[in-house]
Design a protein around this motif. Structure first.
Motif, PDB file in Angstrom:
ATOM      1  N   PRO A  12       0.807  -1.214   0.000  1.00  0.00           N
ATOM      2  CA  PRO A  12       0.000   0.000   0.000  1.00  0.00           C
ATOM      3  C   PRO A  12       0.845   1.270   0.000  1.00  0.00           C
ATOM      4  CG  PRO A  12      -0.061  -1.097   2.152  1.00  0.00           C
ATOM      5  CD  PRO A  12       0.597  -2.033   1.196  1.00  0.00           C
ATOM      6  N   THR A  13       2.040   1.206   0.570  1.00  0.00           N
ATOM      7  CA  THR A  13       2.931   2.356   0.602  1.00  0.00           C
ATOM      8  C   THR A  13       4.353   1.872   0.353  1.00  0.00           C
ATOM      9  OG1 THR A  13       3.225   2.129   3.000  1.00  0.00           O
ATOM     10  CG2 THR A  13       1.489   3.619   2.251  1.00  0.00           C
ATOM     11  N   THR A  14       5.258   2.818   0.107  1.00  0.00           N
ATOM     12  CA  THR A  14       6.660   2.456  -0.073  1.00  0.00           C
ATOM     13  C   THR A  14       7.193   1.827   1.204  1.00  0.00           C
ATOM     14  OG1 THR A  14       7.001   4.279  -1.620  1.00  0.00           O
ATOM     15  CG2 THR A  14       8.964   3.322  -0.606  1.00  0.00           C
ATOM     16  N   PRO A  15       7.746   0.613   1.144  1.00  0.00           N
ATOM     17  CA  PRO A  15       8.237  -0.037   2.369  1.00  0.00           C
ATOM     18  C   PRO A  15       9.417   0.718   2.954  1.00  0.00           C
ATOM     19  CG  PRO A  15       8.914  -1.277   0.429  1.00  0.00           C
ATOM     20  CD  PRO A  15       7.958  -0.228  -0.047  1.00  0.00           C
ATOM     21  N   THR A  16       9.416   0.878   4.255  1.00  0.00           N
ATOM     22  CA  THR A  16      10.479   1.614   4.937  1.00  0.00           C
ATOM     23  C   THR A  16      10.862   0.901   6.228  1.00  0.00           C
ATOM     24  OG1 THR A  16       9.657   3.732   4.084  1.00  0.00           O
ATOM     25  CG2 THR A  16      11.169   3.816   5.942  1.00  0.00           C
TER      26      THR A  16
END
Length: 217
Positions: A12-16
């Protein structure tokens, strides 16, 4: 070709992955203190440092296999100790030891990996072994293989586990030059697809997306 092997992982979002105020003490010795960094999808972070600087300890902390003396590790902005299984299903850890069953064959080892992993690719396992350089060795006991071949069996998991975060401790150990270049290609392809890699290595990683963090600085 490698870019066509690895799947795109929909998140869903850029993995961080990030750490804040991390401290590690082993045997009354401070290995690192007030360590802060962040690595996001599209990056390969190489952890550098002299022997005994805490590289392996740091990777084990990042995996949740060990606890820091102080500080927090975050995945997608949440403490990994709170996430637990929701974090672990997103990572693949390959330690300095191969972590394979020597009484099994390479193919059987990958079958175990596929059975236990929460998310896997649909690659044919014999194809994975061929890509990693083990064509013709699929059905022989791992104990009969050389150290470099056993390392390849361990690294074949990179082709089988469909996860965004790879944490690798000295992945190039016992590999020849051609195998190192092939693994670097896998790392680059993984990052180019929006995923992330954290690794230790005495070898300078030749990846377009690579940057270094030196624990001795």
């Amino acid at each position: 070709m490698i870019n066509n092997i690895l799947p795109t992982i929909a998140l869903p979002t850029t993995p961080t992955l990030s750490v804040a105020g991390l401290q590690c003490i082993r045997d009354d010795r401070v290995l690192f203190d007030n360590l802060n960094f962040s690595v996001s999808g599209g990056e390969v972070l190489q952890i550098e440092g002299r022997n005994g600087s805490g590289k392996t300890s740091l990777l084990r902390i990042l995996c949740g296999l060990a606890l820091p003396t102080e500080g927090i590790v975050y995945w997608q902005g949440q403490d990994i100790l709170d996430l637990q299984g929701d974090y672990w299903e997103n990572l693949l850890y390959i330690g300095h030891l191969a972590g394979i069953k020597v009484e099994l064959t390479p193919l059987e080892n990958l079958q175990v990996t596929r059975a236990l992993a929460s998310q896997t690719t649909d690659i044919d396992l014999t194809d994975a072994l061929a890509i990693i350089g083990l064509r013709g060795f699929e059905d022989v006991p791992v104990r009969t293989l050389s150290a470099g071949q056993q390392r390849r069996v361990a690294l074949a998991r990179l082709l089988v586990c469909n996860v965004p975060l790879w944490i690798l401790d000295e992945p190039f150990t016992s590999l020849d030059k051609a195998a190192i270049q092939m693994i670097e290609g896998l790392l680059d392809a993984h990052a180019q697809r929006g995923n992330l890699v954290v690794l230790t290595s005495h070898h300078t990683v030749n990846c377009q997306q690579a940057r270094c963090l030196d624990l001795n600085d």
